[in-house]
Design a protein around this motif. Structure first.
Motif, PDB file in Angstrom:
ATOM      1  N   ALA A  94       2.701  30.205  -3.696  1.00 56.71           N
ATOM      2  CA  ALA A  94       2.584  31.145  -2.584  1.00 56.71           C
ATOM      3  C   ALA A  94       3.877  31.204  -1.780  1.00 56.71           C
ATOM      4  N   ARG A  95       4.602  30.091  -1.689  1.00 54.52           N
ATOM      5  CA  ARG A  95       5.871  30.077  -0.957  1.00 54.52           C
ATOM      6  C   ARG A  95       6.875  31.033  -1.586  1.00 54.52           C
ATOM      7  N   TYR A  96       6.920  31.071  -2.898  1.00 58.55           N
ATOM      8  CA  TYR A  96       7.886  31.918  -3.596  1.00 58.55           C
ATOM      9  C   TYR A  96       7.422  33.369  -3.648  1.00 58.55           C
ATOM     10  N   SER A  97       6.165  33.596  -3.977  1.00 60.10           N
ATOM     11  CA  SER A  97       5.675  34.967  -4.145  1.00 60.10           C
ATOM     12  C   SER A  97       5.651  35.725  -2.819  1.00 60.10           C
ATOM     13  N   ILE A  98       5.083  35.109  -1.784  1.00 56.26           N
ATOM     14  CA  ILE A  98       4.984  35.793  -0.492  1.00 56.26           C
ATOM     15  C   ILE A  98       6.354  35.958   0.146  1.00 56.26           C
ATOM     16  N   SER A  99       7.160  34.898   0.121  1.00 56.51           N
ATOM     17  CA  SER A  99       8.487  34.994   0.751  1.00 56.51           C
ATOM     18  C   SER A  99       9.369  36.009   0.036  1.00 56.51           C
ATOM     19  N   SER A 100       9.245  36.110  -1.282  1.00 58.68           N
ATOM     20  CA  SER A 100      10.058  37.097  -2.008  1.00 58.68           C
ATOM     21  C   SER A 100       9.688  38.511  -1.592  1.00 58.68           C
ATOM     22  N   ILE A 147      14.842  46.083 -13.272  1.00 55.23           N
ATOM     23  CA  ILE A 147      15.070  45.343 -14.509  1.00 55.23           C
ATOM     24  C   ILE A 147      16.561  45.299 -14.821  1.00 55.23           C
ATOM     25  N   VAL A 148      17.247  46.439 -14.655  1.00 52.73           N
ATOM     26  CA  VAL A 148      18.689  46.492 -14.934  1.00 52.73           C
ATOM     27  C   VAL A 148      19.457  45.570 -13.995  1.00 52.73           C
ATOM     28  N   ILE A 149      19.123  45.626 -12.694  1.00 53.52           N
ATOM     29  CA  ILE A 149      19.823  44.784 -11.719  1.00 53.52           C
ATOM     30  C   ILE A 149      19.553  43.314 -11.993  1.00 53.52           C
ATOM     31  N   SER A 150      18.306  42.976 -12.314  1.00 52.51           N
ATOM     32  CA  SER A 150      17.968  41.588 -12.617  1.00 52.51           C
ATOM     33  C   SER A 150      18.683  41.112 -13.873  1.00 52.51           C
ATOM     34  N   ALA A 151      18.794  42.007 -14.856  1.00 53.89           N
ATOM     35  CA  ALA A 151      19.496  41.633 -16.093  1.00 53.89           C
ATOM     36  C   ALA A 151      20.979  41.405 -15.834  1.00 53.89           C
ATOM     37  N   ILE A 152      21.568  42.205 -14.927  1.00 52.75           N
ATOM     38  CA  ILE A 152      22.994  42.058 -14.609  1.00 52.75           C
ATOM     39  C   ILE A 152      23.235  40.786 -13.797  1.00 52.75           C
ATOM     40  N   LEU A 153      22.421  40.580 -12.758  1.00 54.16           N
ATOM     41  CA  LEU A 153      22.610  39.428 -11.880  1.00 54.16           C
ATOM     42  C   LEU A 153      22.113  38.131 -12.513  1.00 54.16           C
ATOM     43  N   GLY A 154      21.158  38.255 -13.415  1.00 52.23           N
ATOM     44  CA  GLY A 154      20.550  37.068 -14.010  1.00 52.23           C
ATOM     45  C   GLY A 154      19.264  36.706 -13.299  1.00 52.23           C
ATOM     46  N   PRO A 155      18.374  35.990 -13.973  1.00 51.79           N
ATOM     47  CA  PRO A 155      17.103  35.603 -13.352  1.00 51.79           C
ATOM     48  C   PRO A 155      17.313  34.599 -12.226  1.00 51.79           C
ATOM     49  N   GLY A 156      16.332  34.511 -11.360  1.00 56.59           N
ATOM     50  CA  GLY A 156      16.408  33.574 -10.248  1.00 56.59           C
ATOM     51  C   GLY A 156      15.739  34.154  -9.017  1.00 56.59           C
ATOM     52  N   PHE A 157      15.394  33.309  -8.085  1.00 55.69           N
ATOM     53  CA  PHE A 157      14.667  33.714  -6.882  1.00 55.69           C
ATOM     54  C   PHE A 157      15.490  34.680  -6.033  1.00 55.69           C
ATOM     55  N   VAL A 158      16.731  34.319  -5.714  1.00 56.52           N
ATOM     56  CA  VAL A 158      17.576  35.153  -4.856  1.00 56.52           C
ATOM     57  C   VAL A 158      17.903  36.481  -5.537  1.00 56.52           C
ATOM     58  N   ASN A 159      18.247  36.434  -6.809  1.00 62.16           N
ATOM     59  CA  ASN A 159      18.589  37.665  -7.535  1.00 62.16           C
ATOM     60  C   ASN A 159      17.399  38.608  -7.644  1.00 62.16           C
ATOM     61  N   THR A 160      16.205  38.043  -7.763  1.00 62.68           N
ATOM     62  CA  THR A 160      14.995  38.869  -7.803  1.00 62.68           C
ATOM     63  C   THR A 160      14.795  39.600  -6.482  1.00 62.68           C
ATOM     64  N   ILE A 161      15.017  38.909  -5.373  1.00 63.15           N
ATOM     65  CA  ILE A 161      14.892  39.536  -4.055  1.00 63.15           C
ATOM     66  C   ILE A 161      15.906  40.670  -3.902  1.00 63.15           C
TER      67      ILE A 161
END
Length: 296
Positions: A94-100, A147-161
């Motif tokens: 919940a900390r990751y999903s809600i905060s994101s 999806i394109v931005i995530s693929a460019i930046l790479g996976p991760g919590f900050v990049n997903t946000i």
């Protein structure tokens, strides 16, 4: 003399703001569904904050003797394919999903409101340039862009946000621009211009406060959508990565065991569904409470 006038008007301004805030709260409290959504979401936030203190097990602890354990008193939500307690992982997740979701919408609102305020206030060629750029951005499907931005930046919590926030800026900017185009024609804006108020003060003190109602509703609904999108990105491997117990990542890791151990998918999915439902109920209630037609 002007200082005395400003001092005399200040309490009245505060009183009007307080009365408007109380009116919205009273109107919102009459909507039972909205209050249920608010209570659920507040409880989820509290649980997310204190999760490390209340989880019964370490969410990274492996116990191969309890692989695919079904729900029991010892493990209320059962265990996953590595024997990790699902209840603990859902609470920490919940900390990751809600905060994101909250952070992505917050960032999108800040940048979207800045862009929309500039376009809506100045108009003309400034508005045309900004709107054409937003047209190009919005021509790309939102999920595809993320999806394109995530693929460019790479996976991760900050990049997903960052990916989710970028995909939501255009919609926020367009909504605020539309509101400002209507509000800036009002007489009090003309009065502010006639007494040589600075453009920044007109925007910050007169335009934005009167354009915030739909932005608040959009932001509430946007958090629900962002949580779903974050889960979707994690599900396809471009969001938060295992072993971080984000709800979408938990669903991704459990999908191959859905027939063997359906509880691995059920509880993270239920957490997403309850959160999104609570936020949608809140958004509907806020929309009704902020509707000027219901002031009387």
């Amino acid at each position: 003399m002007p200082e005395a006038t400003m001092t005399a008007k200040s309490p009245k301004t505060k009183a009007r703001k307080n009365s408007e805030f109380l009116r919205v709260l009273r109107q919102l409290s009459k909507n039972k569904a909205a209050m249920i959504g608010l209570v659920i979401f507040v409880l989820e936030i509290i649980i997310a904050i204190i999760a490390p203190l209340i989880v019964p097990y370490d969410y990274t602890m492996l116990d191969m003797t309890n692989c695919f354990a079904t729900p029991s008193l010892a493990h209320p939500f059962g265990c996953d394919d590595m024997g990790r307690d699902i209840f603990s992982r859902v609470l920490i997740g919940a900390r990751y999903s809600i905060s994101s979701g909250v952070l992505a919408v917050g960032i999108a609102m800040i940048f979207g409101m800045a862009i929309g305020a500039i376009a809506g206030f100045f108009g003309g060629w400034v508005d045309n340039i900004i709107m054409r750029i937003l047209d190009v951005i919005q021509a790309i499907p939102g999920m595809l862009m993320m999806i394109v931005i995530s693929a460019i930046l790479g996976p991760g919590f900050v990049n997903t946000i960052i990916a989710m926030a970028f995909g939501s800026i255009s919609g926020m900017a367009r909504m605020l621009r539309a509101q400002m185009l209507k509000v800036r024609e009002n007489e009090y804006i003309e009065a502010a211009v006639s007494i040589n108020c600075s453009k920044l003060r007109i925007v910050m003190s007169h335009l934005l406060p009167n354009c915030m109602s739909p932005m608040i509703v959009q932001g509430t609904m946007g958090v629900a959508q962002a949580i779903t999108l974050c889960a979707g990105l994690s599900f396809i491997g471009l969001g938060v990565q295992p072993p971080t117990p984000e709800w979408g990542a938990m669903l991704a890791g459990a999908r191959q065991f859905i027939r063997q151990a359906p509880h691995l998918v059920f509880f993270p999915g239920l957490a997403i569904a309850i959160t999104v439902l609570a936020l949608n109920l809140m958004g509907d209630g806020l929309r009704d409470a902020l509707d000027p037609k219901l002031k009387n």
